[in-house]
Design an enzyme around this catalytic site. Structure first.
Site, PDB file in Angstrom:
ATOM      1  N   ASP A   6       0.009  -4.833   3.456  1.00  0.00           N
ATOM      2  CA  ASP A   6       1.299  -4.375   3.988  1.00  0.00           C
ATOM      3  C   ASP A   6       1.355  -2.855   3.936  1.00  0.00           C
ATOM      4  O   ASP A   6       1.134  -2.250   2.896  1.00  0.00           O
ATOM      5  CB  ASP A   6       2.431  -4.955   3.141  1.00  0.00           C
ATOM      6  CG  ASP A   6       3.790  -4.485   3.652  1.00  0.00           C
ATOM      7  OD1 ASP A   6       4.131  -4.812   4.811  1.00  0.00           O
ATOM      8  OD2 ASP A   6       4.490  -3.771   2.917  1.00  0.00           O
TER       9      ASP A   6
ATOM     10  N   THR B  49       0.798  -1.236   0.000  1.00  0.00           N
ATOM     11  CA  THR B  49       0.000   0.000   0.000  1.00  0.00           C
ATOM     12  C   THR B  49       0.828   1.282   0.000  1.00  0.00           C
ATOM     13  O   THR B  49       0.345   2.322   0.434  1.00  0.00           O
ATOM     14  CB  THR B  49      -0.983   0.001   1.199  1.00  0.00           C
ATOM     15  OG1 THR B  49      -0.214   0.032   2.410  1.00  0.00           O
ATOM     16  CG2 THR B  49      -1.881  -1.215   1.188  1.00  0.00           C
TER      17      THR B  49
ATOM     18  N   TYR C 153       5.126   5.037   4.517  1.00  0.00           N
ATOM     19  CA  TYR C 153       4.332   5.119   3.283  1.00  0.00           C
ATOM     20  C   TYR C 153       3.345   6.280   3.369  1.00  0.00           C
ATOM     21  O   TYR C 153       2.167   6.158   3.019  1.00  0.00           O
ATOM     22  CB  TYR C 153       3.579   3.810   3.029  1.00  0.00           C
ATOM     23  CG  TYR C 153       4.429   2.569   2.904  1.00  0.00           C
ATOM     24  CD1 TYR C 153       5.823   2.641   2.730  1.00  0.00           C
ATOM     25  CD2 TYR C 153       3.860   1.305   2.951  1.00  0.00           C
ATOM     26  CE1 TYR C 153       6.595   1.497   2.632  1.00  0.00           C
ATOM     27  CE2 TYR C 153       4.631   0.160   2.835  1.00  0.00           C
ATOM     28  CZ  TYR C 153       6.002   0.269   2.691  1.00  0.00           C
ATOM     29  OH  TYR C 153       6.759  -0.877   2.587  1.00  0.00           O
TER      30      TYR C 153
HETATM   31  N1  LIG Z   1       9.948  -2.716   3.588  1.00  0.00           N
HETATM   32  C1  LIG Z   1      10.512  -2.259   2.548  1.00  0.00           C
HETATM   33  O1  LIG Z   1      11.660  -1.869   2.607  1.00  0.00           O
HETATM   34  C2  LIG Z   1       9.738  -2.238   1.293  1.00  0.00           C
HETATM   35  C3  LIG Z   1      10.313  -1.692   0.179  1.00  0.00           C
HETATM   36  C4  LIG Z   1       9.602  -1.766  -0.933  1.00  0.00           C
HETATM   37  C5  LIG Z   1       8.355  -2.349  -0.910  1.00  0.00           C
HETATM   38  N2  LIG Z   1       7.810  -2.851   0.189  1.00  0.00           N
HETATM   39  C6  LIG Z   1       6.460  -3.461   0.208  1.00  0.00           C
HETATM   40  O2  LIG Z   1       6.350  -4.338  -0.872  1.00  0.00           O
HETATM   41  C7  LIG Z   1       5.321  -3.881  -1.742  1.00  0.00           C
HETATM   42  C8  LIG Z   1       5.694  -4.183  -3.157  1.00  0.00           C
HETATM   43  O3  LIG Z   1       6.868  -3.491  -3.556  1.00  0.00           O
HETATM   44  P1  LIG Z   1       6.829  -2.307  -4.592  1.00  0.00           P
HETATM   45  O4  LIG Z   1       5.510  -1.615  -4.503  1.00  0.00           O
HETATM   46  O5  LIG Z   1       8.066  -1.519  -4.411  1.00  0.00           O
HETATM   47  O6  LIG Z   1       7.013  -2.994  -5.981  1.00  0.00           O
HETATM   48  P2  LIG Z   1       6.303  -4.118  -6.867  1.00  0.00           P
HETATM   49  O7  LIG Z   1       5.180  -4.761  -6.169  1.00  0.00           O
HETATM   50  O8  LIG Z   1       7.404  -4.950  -7.389  1.00  0.00           O
HETATM   51  O9  LIG Z   1       5.769  -3.246  -8.106  1.00  0.00           O
HETATM   52  C9  LIG Z   1       4.748  -2.322  -7.962  1.00  0.00           C
HETATM   53  C10 LIG Z   1       4.635  -1.576  -9.280  1.00  0.00           C
HETATM   54  O10 LIG Z   1       4.239  -2.496 -10.306  1.00  0.00           O
HETATM   55  C11 LIG Z   1       3.071  -2.034 -10.955  1.00  0.00           C
HETATM   56  N3  LIG Z   1       2.217  -3.204 -11.232  1.00  0.00           N
HETATM   57  C12 LIG Z   1       1.632  -4.043 -10.352  1.00  0.00           C
HETATM   58  N4  LIG Z   1       0.982  -5.039 -10.997  1.00  0.00           N
HETATM   59  C13 LIG Z   1       1.143  -4.806 -12.329  1.00  0.00           C
HETATM   60  C14 LIG Z   1       0.703  -5.468 -13.497  1.00  0.00           C
HETATM   61  N5  LIG Z   1      -0.041  -6.588 -13.450  1.00  0.00           N
HETATM   62  N6  LIG Z   1       1.051  -4.955 -14.708  1.00  0.00           N
HETATM   63  C15 LIG Z   1       1.796  -3.833 -14.775  1.00  0.00           C
HETATM   64  N7  LIG Z   1       2.242  -3.149 -13.692  1.00  0.00           N
HETATM   65  C16 LIG Z   1       1.925  -3.648 -12.467  1.00  0.00           C
HETATM   66  C17 LIG Z   1       2.411  -1.055 -10.009  1.00  0.00           C
HETATM   67  O11 LIG Z   1       1.766  -0.038 -10.744  1.00  0.00           O
HETATM   68  P3  LIG Z   1       0.151   0.086 -10.764  1.00  0.00           P
HETATM   69  O12 LIG Z   1      -0.228   0.745  -9.499  1.00  0.00           O
HETATM   70  O13 LIG Z   1      -0.074   0.898 -11.979  1.00  0.00           O
HETATM   71  O14 LIG Z   1      -0.371  -1.315 -10.891  1.00  0.00           O
HETATM   72  C18 LIG Z   1       3.598  -0.488  -9.228  1.00  0.00           C
HETATM   73  O15 LIG Z   1       4.103   0.665  -9.848  1.00  0.00           O
HETATM   74  C19 LIG Z   1       5.165  -2.391  -1.421  1.00  0.00           C
HETATM   75  O16 LIG Z   1       3.923  -1.868  -1.832  1.00  0.00           O
HETATM   76  C20 LIG Z   1       5.362  -2.433   0.054  1.00  0.00           C
HETATM   77  O17 LIG Z   1       4.161  -2.859   0.685  1.00  0.00           O
HETATM   78  C21 LIG Z   1       8.491  -2.818   1.280  1.00  0.00           C
END
Ligand SMILES: NC(=O)c1ccc[n+]([C@@H]2O[C@H](COP(=O)([O-])OP(=O)(O)OC[C@H]3O[C@@H](n4cnc5c(N)ncnc54)[C@H](OP(=O)(O)O)[C@@H]3O)[C@@H](O)[C@H]2O)c1
Length: 270
Positions: free
Chosen positions: A59, A20, A64
């Site tokens: 999450d 999120t 965030y």
């Molecule tokens: N603790 C940490 O250090 C940390 C760091 C990073 C992330 N996280 C957690 O992990 C989660 C996931 O990581 P993340 O958000 O960095 O990256 P991710 O899940 O690898 O990628 C998210 C990106 O992919 C796009 N996306 C998702 N599904 C898609 C699809 N089917 N086709 C095309 N594009 C798609 C989303 O855009 P749209 O919105 O346009 O779909 C978004 O821009 C975060 O939201 C967070 O909760 C934690």
């Protein structure tokens, strides 16, 4: 949707979770395109769609932006429907992040998260590590604070969101859960997933889609699907947390997860 045991915590999480970041923060993020925060009806609809698709895991984190506050408002009356993970240690002021892993800082952060999320307990709380994730184990005041809050029943499972393999292995050894990055271009932490499987600890995957830069991972075919299948091939993964604010992407991701046979006996946690 399959559900898996989160290690030995007693929690059962959907194999796809919803990240999120994009519900609460637009600045200082590494996504390929700028975006606007969804408004309240859009965010409520996204959560409803996620629920209908069988997702039970969200999450969030204080870092965030307003994600926690928004979830607190949007999930009123449905707290028991969701398994909620938040974090402590990183603070984002709108421009930059600062870190505080002291016992007092972590305790105060968890107390704020409980208020923002309008709940009396957290299912999962992780330290939100910066690049030096090993330091959290060498100076472990923050982890001790989480352990004390787990003893008091304020948190059910604790862990660390890590950056390095060594940090991930330390989290597996000490905590209930580790959150680590895994995708075809960033798989340094993969051995910790196997270690978690052997030790019956929970594994949450972040950045499975390379934070949206997944065309770098596969130049042809359905790159997002390929990335999700890659994450599923690792036994020991409890939930793959994908961030999206696009309901169509959410549906595609569920479809990709549900049509992929991991080939792993018992991966539904039965
Ligand atoms: N603790 C940490 O250090 C940390 C760091 C990073 C992330 N996280 C957690 O992990 C989660 C996931 O990581 P993340 O958000 O960095 O990256 P991710 O899940 O690898 O990628 C998210 C990106 O992919 C796009 N996306 C998702 N599904 C898609 C699809 N089917 N086709 C095309 N594009 C798609 C989303 O855009 P749209 O919105 O346009 O779909 C978004 O821009 C975060 O939201 C967070 O909760 C934690």
């Amino acid at each position: 949707m399959d559900y898996r045991n989160l290690g030995s915590t007693g929690l059962r999480v959907s194999v796809l979770g919803l990240g999120t970041v994009k519900l609460g923060r637009t600045a200082g993020v590494k996504y390929p395109k700028p975006f606007d925060l969804p408004d309240d009806p859009q965010a409520a609809s996204l959560l409803e769609t996620a629920h209908h698709l069988g997702i039970n895991f969200l999450d969030t984190a204080p870092a965030y932006g307003i994600s926690e506050q928004r979830l607190g408002e949007l999930l009123q009356g449905q707290r028991d429907t969701w398994i909620i993970c938040t974090k402590a240690g990183e603070i984002f002021d709108g421009e930059k992040s600062t870190y505080d892993f002291s016992a007092a800082g972590v305790t105060a952060s968890i107390e704020r998260s409980l208020l923002r999320l309008r709940t009396d307990h957290l299912d999962i709380a992780l330290l939100h590590a910066d690049d030096d994730d090993l330091l959290l184990f060498e100076h472990d005041d923050g982890l001790q604070a989480l352990e004390r809050m787990r003893e008091k029943g304020l948190i059910r499972a604790i862990g660390v969101s890590t950056k390095t393999l060594e940090g991930s292995l330390r989290a597996v050894a000490r905590c209930d859960v580790v959150m680590l990055p895994l995708n075809p271009v960033e798989n340094e932490c993969a051995p910790a997933i196997e270690a978690a499987h052997v030790a019956n600890k929970g594994v949450l995957i972040k950045k499975a889609l390379v934070s949206g830069h997944f065309s770098a991972a596969h130049s042809c075919g359905d790159a997002a699907r390929n990335c999700l299948e890659f994450a599923q091939t690792h036994r020991g993964v409890s939930s793959i947390v994908v961030g999206t604010i696009n309901p169509e992407h959410l549906k595609e991701n569920v479809q990709a997860i549900c049509t992929h046979d991991s080939g792993m006996p018992g991966d539904t946690g039965e």
